[in-house]
Each structure stands twice: as C-alpha cells, then as structure tokens.
Design a protein around this motif. Structure first.
Motif, short mmCIF file in Angstrom:
data_model
loop_
_atom_site.label_atom_id
_atom_site.label_comp_id
_atom_site.label_asym_id
_atom_site.label_seq_id
_atom_site.Cartn_x
_atom_site.Cartn_y
_atom_site.Cartn_z
N HIS A 80 0.79 -1.19 0.03
CA HIS A 80 -0.02 0.03 0.14
C HIS A 80 0.73 1.27 0.12
N GLU A 81 1.82 1.22 0.82
CA GLU A 81 3.00 2.51 0.69
C GLU A 81 3.37 2.69 -0.67
N VAL A 84 0.83 4.04 -2.95
CA VAL A 84 0.58 5.69 -2.60
C VAL A 84 1.97 6.31 -3.01
N GLN A 87 1.62 6.96 -6.89
CA GLN A 87 0.66 7.65 -7.16
C GLN A 87 1.12 9.34 -7.13
N ALA A 216 -2.77 16.43 -0.91
CA ALA A 216 -3.39 15.27 -0.55
C ALA A 216 -2.82 13.69 -0.69
N GLY A 217 -1.77 13.77 -1.66
CA GLY A 217 -1.14 12.49 -1.69
C GLY A 217 -0.04 12.31 -0.78
N ASP A 220 -1.46 11.27 2.22
CA ASP A 220 -1.72 9.93 2.23
C ASP A 220 -0.33 9.11 2.64
N ARG A 223 0.29 9.42 6.16
CA ARG A 223 -0.38 8.50 7.17
C ARG A 223 -0.04 7.14 7.00
N VAL A 224 0.28 6.70 5.52
CA VAL A 224 0.59 5.56 5.47
C VAL A 224 1.83 4.96 6.16
#
Length: 556
Positions: A80-81, A84, A87, A216-217, A220, A223-224
């Motif tokens: 997941h990291e 992100v 992205q 925003a990315g 994220d 947070r990740v």
C-alpha cells in the motif's frame, strides 16, 4: 628352553583366571532382573504425555502461523505504501511538473509572438516554434496523467483557451509578412492580452488543483508511513514476545530437566552409585531418565560382582609383569654368555693375524679377516636380537633409515654366501622410511639369505627386491626363482621354529621368517607369501611411507 617352560603356565593361568570372573559376570548379566528392582515408568497424562519433539512442533507451528499472519499484513502495508508513493511521484508530482512546463512553453510562445509583432523580424519566431514543440510534449504528458474528472476539465479549459489564443492572435501574426505584421499586432494587441490572461488564469487553476492533489497524496503517504511504522513496531513486539515465550518454554521444558538429569548423573559419576535418578519434563526426557536409572541400577549390580574378579586379574597381571621381567633378564644374560665365545674367536683370530701374518699367504690372511669380521657381525646380530626381544615392551627410538644403504650393507654381509651360490641380485630404487636400522637390516638379511639358501639346484639364483608406493604405504617384495613355498605353508612359515625341510637338507633354526613378521608388524606393516608367484617364492611386506622414491637402480 627355560623361558618357554616358565612363561607358558603363567599365560595359561592368566587366561584361565580372567575367564572365570568373565563367565560369572556373563551369567549374572544374562539373568533376568527381578520385577521389584526394575524402574517403574513415570505415569503421565494430558499435556505431560507430549514428547519434546511434539512440544517443539506445536510451539514452532504456532510461532510460524503468527509470523505468517504478521508477514502478510506487513507485505500489504508495504504494498500500500508503494502504491501511494507511486501515485504521488509518478502521477501527481509528474502532472504538476508537466503543467508548469506547459505554462513555460506558452509564455515562450507569447514572448516570441509579441516580439515578432513589434519588429517583424523572423528570428523572434524561434522562441515561438520551440515553445510549440515543448507545448506538445507537455500536453501529451498531461493527457496521460490527467485521470480524474476535475483534472480532465481543467485540461480541457486550458486546451480551449490556448486554441482560441493561437487561432485569434498567434496564428495570424506568425503567418503575416512585412508591414502587415506590425499592423495586425497593433490591431489585436488588446484582444491578445485578454485571451492570454484567460489562458493564464486557466493554467493557474489547473496548477492549483494539481498542487492540491499532490498535497493530498503527500498526506496519504505520511499517514501510510505512520501505519507502516506502527505495524512493524507491533511485529517486532510480537516477535520479542514469541522469543521470550520460546526461551521460557525451552528453559522450563527442556534445559531445566536436562540440567537436573545431568546433575543426577554427575553425582552418580562421582561415585555416589546409590543416588536415584528421577525424570522431569516431557515424556521422552522422563523415559531417558528412566533408562539412565535402569543403567545405574544394572551397573551397581555389576560392580558388586566385579571387585573380586578385578583383584584376581590384578594379581595375575602382576605375576605376568614379574615373569616378563625375568624373561627379559634371562634374554640379556643368555645373549651376554653367547657373546663371550665370539669374543674369544675374534681375540684369538686377531692374535693369529698379528703373530703369523708374515708366514701365511694373502688368502689365509683374508680368511682370518673373514673370521674376525664374522665374529664382530655375530656380536652385532646378538645385540639386535636382544633389542628385538624387547619390542613392544620398551619404547624404541626411530630414525630415518635409507633402505638403499641397508640393502648395500646386507649384500656386503652376505657376499660370501652370494658368491658361493652364484646368485644375481637386483633391486628397484628403495625408499627412506622411519624405523629401527638394526631391525630393518635384520629383515632384509633374513629375506635375502633365505632366497639364496633355498635356491633350485637346476638354475642359478636370481633375486630381486622391488618397491612400489600405494598412497601412504610402501609395498616391497623379495622375489626369487628357488624351490618356492607351497600355498598350504603360506601361514606356517611365519610361525617360530616351524621348518619345512630337514636340517640336513637346509640348515637353519626356523626363526628367520618369524623374526621378519614381528619386525614388519612392529613398524606398522604386514607380511605374507604371494601364492600366485612361480617358479620360486615371493615374500611381500609393507612399510609406512616417509620419503620420496629414489631415482637410480642398482644390481649386484
């Protein structure tokens, strides 16, 4: 003959006395143990019935299952990291960079068109043309990276404004020539400013939205990353807990029972044979303790019956040591007494040489020399036999022995016998080994003298000494073409005082090959008769390799 009659009864009595306690111990060992004396297995139920292997299987299986779950969760967090991060880096940041590059390209175009409109010089169109090329590259990137509805709407508005500005202002001015360029530029100056300001506003809106997307990315991603750190801290804590549990489990279930078992067995090993060994921990460790306890009880019983046998064996060993000492003393005295007649022979031969050498011819003097030399060699041989009788009981000093020199000395010693028999001797290059020079010389002397003595009356003796190295052993052989040794006598010839012929046919005592066998075995080798060789005999023996093989051969 006296040593033989003394030593044989001693050996026989030692064997008989040793066999008696051994038979008693064997009978006691074979007897079944009473049921009351056998250790009773430790009853166990439930978890205590599990063995060490089963405990380890359960513990390792549970730990692996927990680690597998944690590993899957950790892989998901890392994946997941990565998503992100990709992205943010590959799309959001790249889209903002492409928008900035697009704006720079449009500014270059506007600057080029404005300069061309003021001066009508074609070189001012170079920034415009370069800007169009960079505009196309930036637009391709924006179309690829703009995947959201708002991003596509912003891109469409920017494309629309850029198209209007190019259609109304940039295109007509760039294609005009001469005075028409300045006239058209002055005429549409206000409209061009309005249209380009609208384009700038659209690009600013697009960049603001892209910057918001990137912010925003990044949020994220932080947070990740925080989740990732928490997950891995949790994994570390779980692993630490598992390690502590494994340590405690091994300590309480395996190492502590083993330490108690070791302490019990150590107490028994120190001489406390009455100490009872008890089992603790898993079932297999308790079974081990039960087996050790059974062994302790059995050893205690055996020791109770072995004291008398040990005392008797000690008495018999002392008798054997005393008998061996007497035999050694007898051998020394016998050899000393045998040397006294030889000293007389040598002394009187020397006196005969000094007093009558001028009256005797050269051959007579040579015979006297042979007698003196033979007496001296006999004395040396007796001393060698005395040292040989002590082999295995007294440590012998070993030195490097060149078998070439030993062979030459032996042939010189047997020169008269070789000459009388008309024998022809040859040999391979002989090695250097570590051993006793006198015994190795006696070995070659016995083998060569036997080869000459037992020659065939139908042919002249031909004797060869060969040597080959196989790994860490030298394989030597003395081969002759004499009367040979039958296969049925291959073992008998090495027994002391065993003769295959009468004394009238072949003189000798029958001890030569027995001496050879003991010498070879003392040096760590083997000796035997090659039954496949014919005609004649081939005595083979081995010696440990110590030096490299010489390069020259010799014949006598």
């Amino acid at each position: 003959m006296a040593p033989e009659s003394t030593s044989a009864p001693l050996v026989e009595s030692a064997e008989e006395s040793a066999e008696e306690p051994a038979a008693e111990i064997a009978e006691e060992t074979a007897a079944p143990r009473p049921a009351a004396d056998r250790p009773v297995p430790d009853p166990a139920t439930g978890w205590s019935r599990l063995t060490t292997r089963r405990w380890l299987q359960i513990g390792v299986g549970g730990a692996l299952a927990v680690l597998a779950v944690l590993g899957v969760f950790g892989v998901w967090v890392l994946s997941h990291e990565g998503t992100v991060t990709d992205q943010l880096v590959d799309r959001q940041s790249s889209a903002l960079i492409a928008s900035i590059r697009y704006e720079a390209a449009m500014l270059d175009q506007e600057t080029g068109i404005r300069g061309y409109g003021l001066s009508a010089r074609s070189d001012f169109l170079a920034p415009y043309n370069e800007g169009r090329t960079r505009e196309a590259a930036a637009m391709r990137a924006l179309r690829t990276l703009s995947v959201g509805p708002r991003e596509r709407a912003d891109l469409a508005l920017v494309t629309q404004r850029a198209g209007i500005w190019r259609a109304r202002i940039a295109g007509p001015i760039a294609t005009a020539k001469g005075d028409a360029v300045t006239h058209l530029a002055n005429e549409r100056a206000g409209e061009g400013k309005t249209e380009f300001d609208a384009l700038r506003s659209a690009m600013a809106t697009q960049q603001r939205h892209l910057a918001q997307e990137r912010a925003a990315g990044r949020a994220d991603l932080r947070r990740v990353q925080t989740e990732r750190d928490a997950v891995f801290i949790g994994i570390a804590v779980v692993i630490l807990v598992i390690a502590v549990l494994v340590f405690v489990g091994l300590r309480r279930g395996i190492t502590a029972p083993l330490e108690r078992l070791a302490a019990d067995t150590g107490q028994v090993a120190d001489g406390d044979f009455g100490h009872v060994i008890t089992g603790h921990g898993p079932a297999d460790l308790r079974r081990l303790a039960t087996g050790v306890e059974a062994m302790r009880q059995r050893l205690t019983e055996e020791l109770a019956f072995s004291g008398d046998a040990r005392d008797r064996l000690a008495d018999q060993a002392e008798d054997l040591r005393r008998s061996n000492a007497e035999l050694e003393q007898f051998a020394y005295v016998a050899s000393h007494d045998l040397q006294e007649p030889l000293r007389k022979v040598a002394s009187f031969s020397q006196m005969l040489r000094r007093r009558y050498s001028e009256q005797l011819d050269e051959r007579a003097n040579q015979y006297i020399d042979f007698a003196i030399e033979g007496a001296n060699r006999m004395q040396a041989l007796i001393n060698d036999l005395l040292r040989f009788s002590r082999v295995g009981r007294v440590q012998e000093d070993r030195v490097d022995v060149d078998l070439e020199e030993v062979y030459a000395t032996t042939v010189d010693t047997l020169s008269i016998t070789i000459e009388e028999a008309g024998a022809r001797l040859s040999h391979d290059p002989l090695p250097t080994v570590t051993g006793d020079p006198g015994q190795l010389g006696l070995l070659l002397q016995n083998l060569l003298s036997n080869a000459v003595k037992f020659h065939s009356p139908d042919r002249a003796p031909e004797i060869r000494v060969s040597a080959e190295r196989h790994e860490d052993m030298w394989h030597l052989a003395v081969t002759d073409n004499g009367i040979g040794i039958g296969p049925e006598y291959a073992e008998r010839v090495f027994v002391i005082f065993q003769r295959l012929h009468t004394r009238d046919a072949y003189p000798g005592t029958g001890i030569g090959l027995a001496v050879c066998k003991k010498i070879v075995e003392f040096h760590g080798g083997t000796i035997g008769v090659d039954p496949a060789h014919e005609p004649g005999a081939r005595i083979t023996f081995t010696l440990p390799a110590q030096a490299s093989e010489p390069e020259t051969t010799g014949e006598t």
